[in-house]
Design an enzyme around this catalytic site. Structure first.
Site, PDB file in Angstrom:
ATOM      1  N   GLU A  25      33.891  22.659  -0.207  1.00 38.31           N
ATOM      2  CA  GLU A  25      32.482  22.454  -0.573  1.00 38.31           C
ATOM      3  C   GLU A  25      31.789  21.638   0.519  1.00 38.31           C
ATOM      4  OE1 GLU A  25      32.054  20.788  -4.490  1.00 38.31           O
ATOM      5  OE2 GLU A  25      29.866  20.906  -4.429  1.00 38.31           O
ATOM      6  N   ASN A 172      28.037  28.155 -10.831  1.00 40.77           N
ATOM      7  CA  ASN A 172      29.166  27.214 -10.933  1.00 40.77           C
ATOM      8  C   ASN A 172      28.841  26.162 -11.983  1.00 40.77           C
ATOM      9  OD1 ASN A 172      31.530  25.467  -9.852  1.00 40.77           O
ATOM     10  ND2 ASN A 172      29.768  24.096  -9.686  1.00 40.77           N
ATOM     11  N   GLU A 173      29.769  25.900 -12.856  1.00 41.94           N
ATOM     12  CA  GLU A 173      29.604  24.857 -13.876  1.00 41.94           C
ATOM     13  C   GLU A 173      28.189  24.891 -14.450  1.00 41.94           C
ATOM     14  OE1 GLU A 173      31.122  20.988 -12.680  1.00 41.94           O
ATOM     15  OE2 GLU A 173      33.154  21.796 -12.551  1.00 41.94           O
ATOM     16  N   TYR A 248      40.272  18.914 -14.146  1.00 38.88           N
ATOM     17  CA  TYR A 248      40.760  17.878 -13.241  1.00 38.88           C
ATOM     18  C   TYR A 248      41.639  16.895 -14.006  1.00 38.88           C
ATOM     19  CZ  TYR A 248      37.523  19.370  -9.588  1.00 38.88           C
ATOM     20  OH  TYR A 248      36.875  20.093  -8.617  1.00 38.88           O
ATOM     21  N   GLU A 307      38.867  25.366  -9.916  1.00 45.52           N
ATOM     22  CA  GLU A 307      38.855  23.947  -9.543  1.00 45.52           C
ATOM     23  C   GLU A 307      39.922  23.241 -10.367  1.00 45.52           C
ATOM     24  OE1 GLU A 307      35.121  21.809  -9.243  1.00 45.52           O
ATOM     25  OE2 GLU A 307      34.072  23.632  -8.602  1.00 45.52           O
ATOM     26  N   GLN A 356      40.081  19.566  -3.178  1.00 44.29           N
ATOM     27  CA  GLN A 356      39.523  20.554  -2.271  1.00 44.29           C
ATOM     28  C   GLN A 356      40.384  20.580  -1.021  1.00 44.29           C
ATOM     29  OE1 GLN A 356      35.289  20.196  -1.628  1.00 44.29           O
ATOM     30  NE2 GLN A 356      34.833  20.023  -3.801  1.00 44.29           N
TER      31      GLN A 356
HETATM   32  O1  AHR Z   1      35.046  19.338  -6.716  1.00 43.11           O
HETATM   33  C1  AHR Z   1      34.017  18.429  -6.942  1.00 43.11           C
HETATM   34  C2  AHR Z   1      33.052  18.873  -8.015  1.00 43.11           C
HETATM   35  O2  AHR Z   1      33.704  18.940  -9.245  1.00 43.11           O
HETATM   36  C3  AHR Z   1      32.458  20.254  -7.858  1.00 43.11           C
HETATM   37  O3  AHR Z   1      31.354  20.265  -7.034  1.00 43.11           O
HETATM   38  C4  AHR Z   1      32.057  20.604  -9.249  1.00 43.11           C
HETATM   39  O4  AHR Z   1      32.058  21.986  -9.486  1.00 43.11           O
HETATM   40  C5  AHR Z   1      33.033  19.834 -10.113  1.00 43.11           C
HETATM   41  O5  AHR Z   1      32.412  19.124 -11.104  1.00 43.11           O
END
Ligand code: AHR
Length: 506
Positions: A25, A172-173, A248, A307, A356
């Site tokens: 990103e 995205n999201e 995450y 992600e 990332q």
């Molecule tokens: O990876 C960091 C961020 O996490 C990304 O931009 C977003 O899609 C997610 O919330």
């Protein structure tokens, strides 16, 4: 002693290489400094891309790279990033540190990077703040091979031939940074936007990815599929080829993003808590997968975990908006465990992109000026690369102890097994224990005695062992030697806090 039974006559799903995918990103030092330094840099580069980074990623067999975001994608206007660099618009990267984005890395640079990496392309389009026209013109710019306003503009900007776009993310999201939409609203928008993702020149169709849920938002999954998965479409998968999932692993607090915990300084309890939270991926895939099965029992569409990874507090003294974190053996274990989970669900998981690629979150590499180091996570991806494009074999681990305690209890060993086209079997294992090695007897149901180990490696160390620019080789892949033959296969002793890969052939 635990026993791993491998039913090598029972072949399951194909492990798509894309499961080993990555995400880059416009965030912190991922694109700028990490990947792209520009042609005039003193850092050795080819057309602006760092040579050291590109060659390490090729060695790791990077299969696909998602770009330009993340949250950045829904604020990105691709036209700002094409044409002469000195004329490109500058913007504020509001999401990530409020820094100036000069758009010097745009569409042409992205495809050049993927060319050098030899990987597939995955562009995430802007649905949150863009327009259908903007997205549809981007697809035309990238892929149309004829006379048209966008194809002509691409040629004017120096690229005669169209590129191959493998995947497109439509937003995205969108439940959060991509527009704060409700699922029913996004689903209708998705239907409209995806209509204008044209397949030019009869190319292999661009695979369309619909924005899926945040973590365990099962309502989002159901609602979006209800509207967007269309059985009546003549094409095999209707409006989409994949549904994304983001998850995450936060080590310390469950959802307080202000206190996620240190990347390197943590207790044994936090170590096990982190692994247990990583293991939640299994439940997420199972439950979202069950909902997908209701709509798509033939598993035509993929769950794209585009992600995932550990998200900790940033390193002291660095810009909080840059998400720069160190990477330890704990990261290696979460990576190894999660990739084993993805392999085992490869009938539904068709792509995954760790967040990332470089200098941001759970990266495979870190840079400091001209210096570059590989993280423990890098070695796991390199060791597991043999699974790419192989076929999952049925396997079962018996007498597997547990580690951690209470709510943080989880299996000691995670494994997955695959066979490639040449009949070479790859077995990858994690030992999640901080206390003890694990003896594992491996038995193959067919011809166990006629296999030999042809390659074996291990990454191991203290739970918070990590590489630094001054000590770059504290954690690295080494040859794994602790094995012996048995009648049905092999016996391994895998060290505590380790990730092991063993390859066997007749
Ligand atoms: O990876 C960091 C961020 O996490 C990304 O931009 C977003 O899609 C997610 O919330």
């Amino acid at each position: 002693m635990s026993k791993l039974i491998i039913c090598n006559e029972y072949k399951k799903s194909k492990i798509e290489p894309e499961i080993y995918g990555h995400f880059s990103e416009h965030l912190g030092r991922c694109i700028y400094e990490g990947l792209y330094v520009g042609e005039d840099s003193d850092i050795p580069n080819t057309n602006g891309m760092r040579n050291d980074v590109v060659s390490a990623l090729r060695e790791m067999k990077i299969p696909v790279l998602r770009w330009p975001g993340g949250c950045f994608a829904d604020e990105y206007h691709w036209m700002d990033g094409v044409g002469p660099r000195e004329k490109r618009k500058k913007m504020i990267n509001t999401h990530w540190g409020g820094v100036v984005e000069d758009n010097s890395f745009g569409t042409h640079e992205y495809f050049e990077l993927c060319r050098q990496l030899g990987c597939k392309t995955y562009v995430n389009a802007n649905l949150g703040s863009g327009t259908v026209r903007e997205m549809s013109e981007w697809v035309e710019y990238m892929t149309f091979n004829g006379v048209s306003p966008m194809a002509d503009l691409r040629k004017e900007n120096g690229h005669e031939e169209p590129w191959k776009l493998d995947y497109i993310g439509v937003g995205n999201e969108n439940w959060g940074c991509g527009g704060n939409m409700r699922p029913s609203h996004y689903a209708d928008e998705y239907r409209r936007y995806q209509t204008y993702v044209r397949n030019y020149n009869g190319n292999t169709p661009v695979k369309k990815i619909c924005c899926g849920p945040n973590v365990d938002d099962y309502e989002w999954t159901r609602e979006v599929l209800k509207t967007c998965f269309d059985h009546s479409m003549p094409s095999q998968h209707g409006f989409m080829d994949g549904l994304s999932l983001h998850y995450y692993t936060l080590p310390e607090t469950e959802d307080d993003w202000n206190y996620k915990g240190s990347a390197t300084d943590f207790t044994e309890d936090i170590f096990y808590q982190t692994l247990k939270r990583g293991f939640f991926m299994e439940e997420l895939i199972t439950k979202h997968g069950n909902i997908m099965d209701e709509f798509d029992p033939e598993k035509k569409i993929g769950l794209m975990v585009d992600e995932w990874g550990i998200w900790t507090d940033v390193e002291k003294g660095t810009n909080p908006g840059f998400l720069y974190q160190q990477n330890t053996m704990r990261d290696a274990l979460v990576a190894g465990m999660t990739l084993n989970i993805f392999n085992k669900h490869s009938d539904r998981v068709k792509m995954a992109n760790i967040a990332q690629l470089i200098n941001v979150l759970q990266s495979v590499m870190l840079t400091d000026g001209e210096r570059m180091i590989k993280t423990p996570t890098y070695y796991v991806f390199r060791m597991y690369a043999a699974h790419q494009d192989s076929t999952l074999l049925s396997s079962e681990l018996l007498n597997n102890p547990t580690v951690g305690s209470g709510k943080n209890e989880l299996p000691k060993v995670f494994e997955s097994v695959s066979e490639d086209r040449d009949g070479v079997i790859t077995i990858t294992l994690t030992n999640n224990s901080l206390e003890s090695a694990e003896d594992i007897e491996i038995a193959l149901t067919k011809d166990g005695g006629s296999y030999n180990i042809c390659e074996s490696s291990v990454v191991t160390g203290r739970m918070n062992a990590h590489n630094t620019f001054d000590m770059p080789d504290v954690v690295k892949e080494e040859e794994f030697k602790d094995y012996s033959r048995t009648g049905e296969g092999f016996k391994l002793t895998i060290p505590k806090c380790s990730v092991v890969s063993v390859r066997i052939r007749k």
